[in-house]
Design a protein around this motif. Structure first.
Motif, mmCIF file in Angstrom:
data_model
loop_
_atom_site.group_PDB
_atom_site.id
_atom_site.type_symbol
_atom_site.label_atom_id
_atom_site.label_comp_id
_atom_site.label_asym_id
_atom_site.label_seq_id
_atom_site.Cartn_x
_atom_site.Cartn_y
_atom_site.Cartn_z
ATOM 1 N N ARG A 54 0.867 -1.195 -0.066
ATOM 2 C CA ARG A 54 0.041 0.106 0.019
ATOM 3 C C ARG A 54 0.674 1.600 0.016
ATOM 4 N NH1 ARG A 54 -5.616 -1.717 1.152
ATOM 5 N NH2 ARG A 54 -5.271 -3.731 0.830
ATOM 6 N N LEU A 55 2.052 1.062 0.379
ATOM 7 C CA LEU A 55 3.062 2.091 0.079
ATOM 8 C C LEU A 55 3.644 2.504 -1.155
ATOM 9 C CD1 LEU A 55 5.127 1.899 3.558
ATOM 10 C CD2 LEU A 55 3.184 3.202 3.150
ATOM 11 N N GLU A 56 3.074 1.582 -2.168
ATOM 12 C CA GLU A 56 3.487 1.723 -3.672
ATOM 13 C C GLU A 56 2.460 2.208 -4.360
ATOM 14 O OE1 GLU A 56 6.708 1.535 -4.851
ATOM 15 O OE2 GLU A 56 7.353 1.409 -2.749
ATOM 16 N N PRO A 57 2.323 2.766 -5.534
ATOM 17 C CA PRO A 57 1.319 2.821 -6.430
ATOM 18 C C PRO A 57 0.770 1.431 -6.698
ATOM 19 C CG PRO A 57 3.195 3.724 -7.559
ATOM 20 C CD PRO A 57 3.609 3.342 -6.007
ATOM 21 N N GLU A 58 -0.435 1.432 -6.987
ATOM 22 C CA GLU A 58 -1.144 0.090 -7.822
ATOM 23 C C GLU A 58 -0.829 0.159 -9.154
ATOM 24 O OE1 GLU A 58 -3.600 -2.789 -9.312
ATOM 25 O OE2 GLU A 58 -3.512 -0.852 -10.053
ATOM 26 N N PRO A 59 -0.104 -0.789 -9.695
ATOM 27 C CA PRO A 59 0.366 -1.071 -11.024
ATOM 28 C C PRO A 59 -0.513 -0.548 -12.025
ATOM 29 C CG PRO A 59 1.092 -3.191 -9.932
ATOM 30 C CD PRO A 59 0.075 -2.291 -9.088
ATOM 31 N N TRP A 60 -1.773 -0.859 -12.090
ATOM 32 C CA TRP A 60 -2.641 -0.537 -13.020
ATOM 33 C C TRP A 60 -2.698 1.277 -12.938
ATOM 34 C CZ3 TRP A 60 -4.140 -2.975 -17.244
ATOM 35 C CH2 TRP A 60 -4.212 -4.396 -17.079
ATOM 36 N N GLU A 61 -2.620 1.810 -11.878
ATOM 37 C CA GLU A 61 -2.702 3.328 -11.906
ATOM 38 C C GLU A 61 -1.618 3.832 -12.459
ATOM 39 O OE1 GLU A 61 -2.992 4.292 -7.890
ATOM 40 O OE2 GLU A 61 -4.766 3.094 -7.414
ATOM 41 N N THR A 62 -0.447 3.338 -12.663
ATOM 42 C CA THR A 62 0.602 3.711 -13.386
ATOM 43 C C THR A 62 1.121 3.131 -14.691
ATOM 44 O OG1 THR A 62 2.037 2.652 -11.927
ATOM 45 C CG2 THR A 62 1.526 4.664 -11.206
ATOM 46 N N ILE A 63 0.235 2.337 -15.026
ATOM 47 C CA ILE A 63 0.637 1.492 -16.616
ATOM 48 C C ILE A 63 1.080 2.347 -17.432
ATOM 49 C CG2 ILE A 63 -1.668 1.350 -17.245
ATOM 50 C CD1 ILE A 63 -0.835 -1.777 -17.908
ATOM 51 N N GLY A 106 3.972 -20.891 -19.210
ATOM 52 C CA GLY A 106 5.157 -20.777 -18.774
ATOM 53 C C GLY A 106 6.267 -20.627 -19.901
ATOM 54 N N GLU A 107 5.792 -20.448 -21.120
ATOM 55 C CA GLU A 107 6.614 -20.072 -22.335
ATOM 56 C C GLU A 107 6.777 -18.523 -22.417
ATOM 57 O OE1 GLU A 107 6.414 -20.369 -27.282
ATOM 58 O OE2 GLU A 107 5.075 -21.570 -25.897
ATOM 59 N N ASP A 108 7.987 -18.326 -22.579
ATOM 60 C CA ASP A 108 8.449 -16.912 -22.722
ATOM 61 C C ASP A 108 8.284 -16.369 -24.282
ATOM 62 O OD1 ASP A 108 9.049 -16.429 -19.993
ATOM 63 O OD2 ASP A 108 11.083 -17.258 -20.435
ATOM 64 N N VAL A 109 7.446 -15.294 -24.437
ATOM 65 C CA VAL A 109 7.243 -14.679 -25.859
ATOM 66 C C VAL A 109 7.240 -13.255 -25.743
ATOM 67 C CG1 VAL A 109 5.681 -16.635 -26.317
ATOM 68 C CG2 VAL A 109 4.887 -14.665 -25.235
ATOM 69 N N LYS A 110 7.474 -12.521 -26.946
ATOM 70 C CA LYS A 110 7.632 -11.393 -27.145
ATOM 71 C C LYS A 110 6.278 -11.006 -27.772
ATOM 72 C CE LYS A 110 12.202 -10.301 -27.474
ATOM 73 N NZ LYS A 110 12.800 -9.881 -26.402
ATOM 74 N N LEU A 111 5.424 -10.042 -27.177
ATOM 75 C CA LEU A 111 4.295 -9.541 -27.603
ATOM 76 C C LEU A 111 4.042 -8.018 -28.029
ATOM 77 C CD1 LEU A 111 2.330 -11.469 -24.881
ATOM 78 C CD2 LEU A 111 2.656 -12.361 -27.130
ATOM 79 N N LYS A 112 3.214 -7.630 -28.804
ATOM 80 C CA LYS A 112 2.836 -6.486 -28.855
ATOM 81 C C LYS A 112 1.465 -5.905 -28.159
ATOM 82 C CE LYS A 112 1.768 -3.310 -32.828
ATOM 83 N NZ LYS A 112 1.623 -3.243 -34.229
ATOM 84 N N VAL A 113 1.751 -4.779 -27.735
ATOM 85 C CA VAL A 113 0.492 -4.142 -26.806
ATOM 86 C C VAL A 113 -0.316 -3.820 -27.938
ATOM 87 C CG1 VAL A 113 -0.025 -2.479 -25.187
ATOM 88 C CG2 VAL A 113 2.188 -3.693 -24.923
ATOM 89 N N LEU A 114 -1.786 -4.015 -27.859
ATOM 90 C CA LEU A 114 -2.693 -3.486 -28.704
ATOM 91 C C LEU A 114 -3.654 -2.544 -28.119
ATOM 92 C CD1 LEU A 114 -3.763 -6.821 -30.310
ATOM 93 C CD2 LEU A 114 -2.296 -5.310 -31.128
ATOM 94 N N ARG A 115 -3.960 -2.883 -26.761
ATOM 95 C CA ARG A 115 -5.005 -2.049 -26.092
ATOM 96 C C ARG A 115 -4.613 -1.966 -24.560
ATOM 97 N NH1 ARG A 115 -7.432 -5.128 -28.547
ATOM 98 N NH2 ARG A 115 -8.375 -6.541 -26.624
ATOM 99 N N ILE A 116 -4.677 -0.800 -23.837
ATOM 100 C CA ILE A 116 -4.358 -0.662 -22.596
ATOM 101 C C ILE A 116 -5.893 -0.155 -21.898
ATOM 102 C CG2 ILE A 116 -3.115 0.461 -20.586
ATOM 103 C CD1 ILE A 116 -0.831 0.465 -22.841
ATOM 104 N N GLU A 117 -6.453 -0.480 -21.228
ATOM 105 C CA GLU A 117 -7.770 -0.201 -20.343
ATOM 106 C C GLU A 117 -7.546 -0.447 -18.838
ATOM 107 O OE1 GLU A 117 -11.225 -1.824 -22.032
ATOM 108 O OE2 GLU A 117 -9.936 -2.773 -23.573
ATOM 109 N N PRO A 118 -6.843 0.587 -18.079
ATOM 110 C CA PRO A 118 -6.493 0.275 -16.724
ATOM 111 C C PRO A 118 -7.790 0.345 -16.012
ATOM 112 C CG PRO A 118 -5.795 2.797 -17.571
ATOM 113 C CD PRO A 118 -6.169 1.685 -18.875
ATOM 114 N N GLU A 119 -8.797 1.200 -16.441
ATOM 115 C CA GLU A 119 -9.803 1.354 -15.570
ATOM 116 C C GLU A 119 -10.520 -0.244 -15.508
ATOM 117 O OE1 GLU A 119 -10.624 1.888 -19.530
ATOM 118 O OE2 GLU A 119 -9.500 3.062 -18.290
ATOM 119 N N ARG A 120 -10.290 -0.952 -16.646
ATOM 120 C CA ARG A 120 -11.103 -2.106 -16.459
ATOM 121 C C ARG A 120 -9.987 -3.301 -16.241
ATOM 122 N NH1 ARG A 120 -13.972 -2.942 -22.198
ATOM 123 N NH2 ARG A 120 -14.816 -4.881 -20.979
#
Length: 172
Positions: A76-85, A139-153
């Motif tokens: 709680r002393l750190e920002p929630e990750p979705w708030e600062t994504i 468990g597989e490591d992959v490289k992905l492209k970010v298409l959408r970011i919806e922090p509120e959801r």
């Protein structure tokens, strides 16, 4: 104990570690930082985060004077990750991720800490597939492209197929 206020930050020293959390001496009263309050990300063992003798700041979650219990938090002393994504991720970024779960409609992948996103089945491959396991495994490591970011959801849309045509990406 009577001096403690919910919502305040206090200094303490880790005096004990168990499988479910860490005990912190606040100067005469011990409180518990439950494993679920140690980090916004997954924690396998409390001693991955703290050690006996560590001096640290803790957030006071609850004070139960009657039962002599104090609930504390580190996360709680750190920002929630979705708030600062948006400070860390942007649409069209290529990110390292690990496949965490397969479903009939796609695969979930952890991008960082506790941030997971969905690779819809249509974004796994250029060819038509019946199930994500035809392309990726948990468990597989992959490289992905970010298409959408919806922090509120708390949603992140990702693509594997859109990274496959990039000759500059390093695949192991």
């Amino acid at each position: 104990m009577e001096e403690l206020q919910v919502g305040e930050t206090r200094k303490g020293v880790v005096t004990g570690i168990s499988s479910f959390g860490a005990f912190v001496d606040l100067g005469g009263a011990d409180g518990l930082v439950h494993i679920s309050e140690m980090s916004w990300g997954p924690v396998a063992k409390p001693d991955d985060v703290v050690s006996i003798g560590d001096e640290l700041d803790v957030f006071v979650l609850r004070v139960d004077v009657e039962n002599k219990k104090i609930a504390l938090s580190l996360r709680r002393l750190e920002p929630e990750p979705w708030e600062t994504i948006h400070e860390r991720l942007h649409v069209d970024d290529i990110v390292d991720a690990q496949i965490t779960k397969l479903t009939n409609f796609g695969a979930f992948a952890r991008v960082e800490g506790n941030i997971e996103g969905l690779i819809h089945i249509s974004e796994l491959s250029d060819r038509v597939i019946g199930h994500p396991r035809e392309v990726v495994q948990e468990g597989e490591d992959v490289k992905l492209k970010v298409l959408r970011i919806e922090p509120e959801r708390r949603r992140l849309g990702l693509s594997l197929k859109q990274t496959m045509d990039n000759p500059f990406l390093n695949y192991n």
